[in-house]
Every structure is written in structure tokens, then in C-alpha cells.
Design a protein around this motif. Structure first.
Motif, PDB file in Angstrom:
ATOM      1  N   HIS A 258       0.833  -1.201   0.000  1.00 42.04           N
ATOM      2  CA  HIS A 258       0.000   0.000   0.000  1.00 42.04           C
ATOM      3  C   HIS A 258       0.866   1.249   0.000  1.00 42.04           C
ATOM      4  O   HIS A 258       1.993   1.229   0.491  1.00 42.04           O
ATOM      5  CB  HIS A 258      -0.837   0.089   1.295  1.00 42.04           C
ATOM      6  CG  HIS A 258      -1.706  -1.086   1.573  1.00 42.04           C
ATOM      7  ND1 HIS A 258      -3.039  -1.100   1.301  1.00 42.04           N
ATOM      8  CD2 HIS A 258      -1.423  -2.293   2.126  1.00 42.04           C
ATOM      9  CE1 HIS A 258      -3.558  -2.262   1.680  1.00 42.04           C
ATOM     10  NE2 HIS A 258      -2.591  -3.012   2.167  1.00 42.04           N
ATOM     11  N   CYS A 262      -2.867   5.052   2.385  1.00 40.32           N
ATOM     12  CA  CYS A 262      -4.077   4.250   2.104  1.00 40.32           C
ATOM     13  C   CYS A 262      -4.895   4.032   3.384  1.00 40.32           C
ATOM     14  O   CYS A 262      -4.349   3.721   4.433  1.00 40.32           O
ATOM     15  CB  CYS A 262      -3.676   2.900   1.518  1.00 40.32           C
ATOM     16  SG  CYS A 262      -5.083   1.803   1.224  1.00 40.32           S
ATOM     17  N   CYS A 291      -2.274  -3.176  -3.591  1.00 35.73           N
ATOM     18  CA  CYS A 291      -3.609  -3.079  -2.975  1.00 35.73           C
ATOM     19  C   CYS A 291      -4.616  -2.580  -4.014  1.00 35.73           C
ATOM     20  O   CYS A 291      -4.308  -1.718  -4.837  1.00 35.73           O
ATOM     21  CB  CYS A 291      -3.526  -2.110  -1.798  1.00 35.73           C
ATOM     22  SG  CYS A 291      -5.065  -1.358  -1.316  1.00 35.73           S
ATOM     23  N   LEU A 293      -7.235  -0.888  -3.430  1.00 40.55           N
ATOM     24  CA  LEU A 293      -7.863   0.365  -3.022  1.00 40.55           C
ATOM     25  C   LEU A 293      -7.008   1.563  -3.398  1.00 40.55           C
ATOM     26  O   LEU A 293      -7.463   2.488  -4.081  1.00 40.55           O
ATOM     27  CB  LEU A 293      -8.086   0.329  -1.507  1.00 40.55           C
ATOM     28  CG  LEU A 293      -8.912   1.429  -0.869  1.00 40.55           C
ATOM     29  CD1 LEU A 293     -10.337   1.384  -1.409  1.00 40.55           C
ATOM     30  CD2 LEU A 293      -8.942   1.224   0.652  1.00 40.55           C
ATOM     31  N   CYS A 294      -5.740   1.552  -3.005  1.00 40.45           N
ATOM     32  CA  CYS A 294      -4.871   2.700  -3.291  1.00 40.45           C
ATOM     33  C   CYS A 294      -4.133   2.522  -4.625  1.00 40.45           C
ATOM     34  O   CYS A 294      -3.580   3.478  -5.154  1.00 40.45           O
ATOM     35  CB  CYS A 294      -3.900   2.963  -2.153  1.00 40.45           C
ATOM     36  SG  CYS A 294      -2.806   1.578  -1.750  1.00 40.45           S
TER      37      CYS A 294
HETATM   38 ZN   LIG Z   1      -4.013   0.291  -0.120  1.00 40.75          ZN
END
Ligand SMILES: [Zn+2]
Length: 296
Positions: A258, A262, A291, A293-294
């Protein structure tokens, strides 16, 4: 549906019109809602000068009397994306009931949503207009824009926490809440977001704000707001060109890496967390995955 049309029109910041000063119990005179002559555009927002979040319109939100009356019942409204695929506005009457029970559920995966201007690998964050902690909204494309960590974490989150704390302490009350991203022309990345909130039952005595949060990078990285491409080579601190070593956080259990900014990093237990300085390729060679998400 009149309100929806009205909301769609309100993409500019209404700085001048005070439709009902919160904190005051007096009703203001009738205001003609069609009169938006006092509404201003981005031109009226001062350029960013280091303060990530500023009060506008004397910190007074611009909700109409009718909107405040209707806010005695909880609702959530997310405006349709515009023709350029951009978020318009989100408005809600928040209450303890609209908030997720954080002891029972945790935030869902929002990584499948790619808001306008999104690029992976450029430290963008998916920024909720109305936070999950207030609305329980997860991967709703009408509620997620491309934002900087500075705007998401240092500006919006502060007002979100303020709002959540008010609702936690007043579980039978409502907060009328509106977040409007401000785009310039056809740009894909919002220049900032306007956040307005007013506690309903106590007429703004408990909670009242109207702020503008700049969607900027405080580290000097240059954002192309038209496209969402970020030139991180101009950023201060360590070199951050693609291929350079930089700081990452590893989850040695899930084998994900990450950006340190994040929001997923907070969920990693200390036991599985490792901070490293490495290149992206080095981590991938060691068996780590970026990751979702980030998207480092
Ligand atoms: Zn992340």
C-alpha cells in the motif's frame, strides 16, 4: 422531482445568499429560490494558499427553508453523473439511523469504482462525497470522486468526524448535509468540494458549517485537472518518479503493498505491518500484490 433539478443546477457555490442563518432561531424572509444571481463560481474561491479547508459564506450553509423542513426525516440522495461521467452532488438528511454500526460492519470494497480522472499509481484516493461512516454508502459511483490524500484526510475527514460526533451525541436528531464537487469547465478532476451541514432540530446550534476543501497536493506534485495525470517528480521529499524507491506499507499476511496514505493501512495489525522503502518492481518480485484500493 423539482428538488433533483434544483440540485443538478447547483454546481456553483452559492456564496452570497444566506437563506437561513443557522444558529439563529428567527426565520428569514421568504427567498425566491429561482434567484441564483448571488450564486458565484469557482472564480470567487481564493486560490489555495496552504489552508486546505476554508469557511465560505461566513460558514453559513445555503439550505432552503423547505429543505430544512423535509430534513426531519432521514434520506440520502446522490445526483446522477453528468455527461462527462462526473459526480454532481450528494445530499442527505443524516441521522444515527443512516450511520453504519461500525462494531458490526466494516467498509466494503470500493476498488471497482473508477471515478472521473482516476489513474492508478498516482496516489489518488477514492473520496466519498458523503462518507461511509455517515451514510453506509460503499461502492456508489455517484458518491465517489478522485481526490488527493490531503483533501480526503486532512480536510473532508475533519468535517465528517465533527458530523459523526454530533450524531452520536444526538441520536434522535438529523443533520442536513450536502457535498458538491466543484469542477472547472470539462475537467475530470474536481478542484475542490463544498461541504455544508446544519443540525435540523436545534436549527444549527449544535452543528453548522459551509466550507470549501481544496483538492490539491500540499507536497507540490503537479495535478493535471483535465486528465488526472499527476507529475509526482515535482513533489518535495523523496524522489517519487515511477521506478524510484519510495515508502510503502506491506501486509506480510495478505501479501499486499500500500501507499502509506491508504485507508486500508489502518486495518493491518501491527504484527503483519511492515514499512519499507522499495521500488514497485522489487515488491512484486518478492511476491507482493498492489492493494486494490490505493492502487500503488
Ligand atoms: Zn491500499
Amino acid at each position: 422531482m423539482r428538488k433533483l433539478t434544483y440540485l443538478a443546477m447547483v454546481l456553483v457555490l452559492a456564496l452570497g445568499m444566506i437563506l437561513g442563518a443557522c444558529g439563529s432561531s428567527e426565520e428569514t424572509a421568504e427567498v425566491d429560490q429561482s434567484d441564483d444571481s448571488a450564486a458565484v463560481t469557482l472564480d470567487n474561491i481564493p486560490p489555495y494558499d496552504g489552508e486546505i479547508c476554508i469557511a465560505i459564506n461566513g460558514n453559513q450553509p445555503t439550505f432552503t427553508d423547505e429543505e430544512l423542513r423535509e430534513a426531519h426525516e432521514s434520506y440520502e440522495f446522490f445526483g446522477d453523473l453528468d455527461q462527462s461521467g462526473r459526480c454532481t452532488a450528494a445530499q442527505a438528511s443524516l441521522s444515527y439511523d443512516t450511520m453504519p454500526d461500525q462494531s458490526q460492519e466494516s467498509r466494503g470494497d470500493i476498488s471497482e469504482v473508477h471515478p472521473s480522472g482516476w489513474h492508478s499509481g498516482m496516489e489518488w484516493e477514492r473520496m466519498h462525497l458523503i462518507a461511509w461512516s455517515l451514510s453506509g454508502e460503499n461502492a456508489n459511483p455517484q458518491n465517489l470522486i478522485t481526490g488527493t490524500h490531503d483533501c480526503n484526510y486532512n480536510a473532508m475527514r475533519v468535517k465528517e468526524i465533527e458530523t459523526a460526533e454530533y450524531l452520536e451525541h444526538h441520536p434522535d436528531q438529523h443533520v442536513l448535509y450536502r457535498v458538491t464537487p466543484v469542477f472547472y469547465g470539462k475537467e475530470q478532476i474536481a478542484r475542490g468540494v463544498q461541504m455544508e451541514a446544519e443540525s435540523v432540530e436545534d436549527k444549527g446550534h449544535g452543528l453548522c458549517f459551509n466550507v470549501y476543501c481544496y483538492n490539491v497536493r500540499s507536497d507540490g506534485a503537479v495535478i493535471d485537472y483535465k486528465t488526472g495525470v499527476v507529475d509526482v517528480s515535482a513533489a518535495s521529499g523523496e524522489a517519487k518518479k515511477p521506478g524510484d524507491k519510495r515508502a510503502y506499507v506491506l501486509n506480510t499476511n495478505s501479501m499486499k503493498f500500500h501507499y502509506p496514505s491508504c485507508s486500508g493501512v489502518a486495518d493491518i495489525s501491527d504484527w503483519n505491518k511492515e514499512e519499507v522503502t522499495a521500488t514497485r518492481d522489487e515488491l512484486i518480485r518478492q511476491g507482493y500484490d498492489p492493494c486494490g484500493l490505493c492502487e500503488p
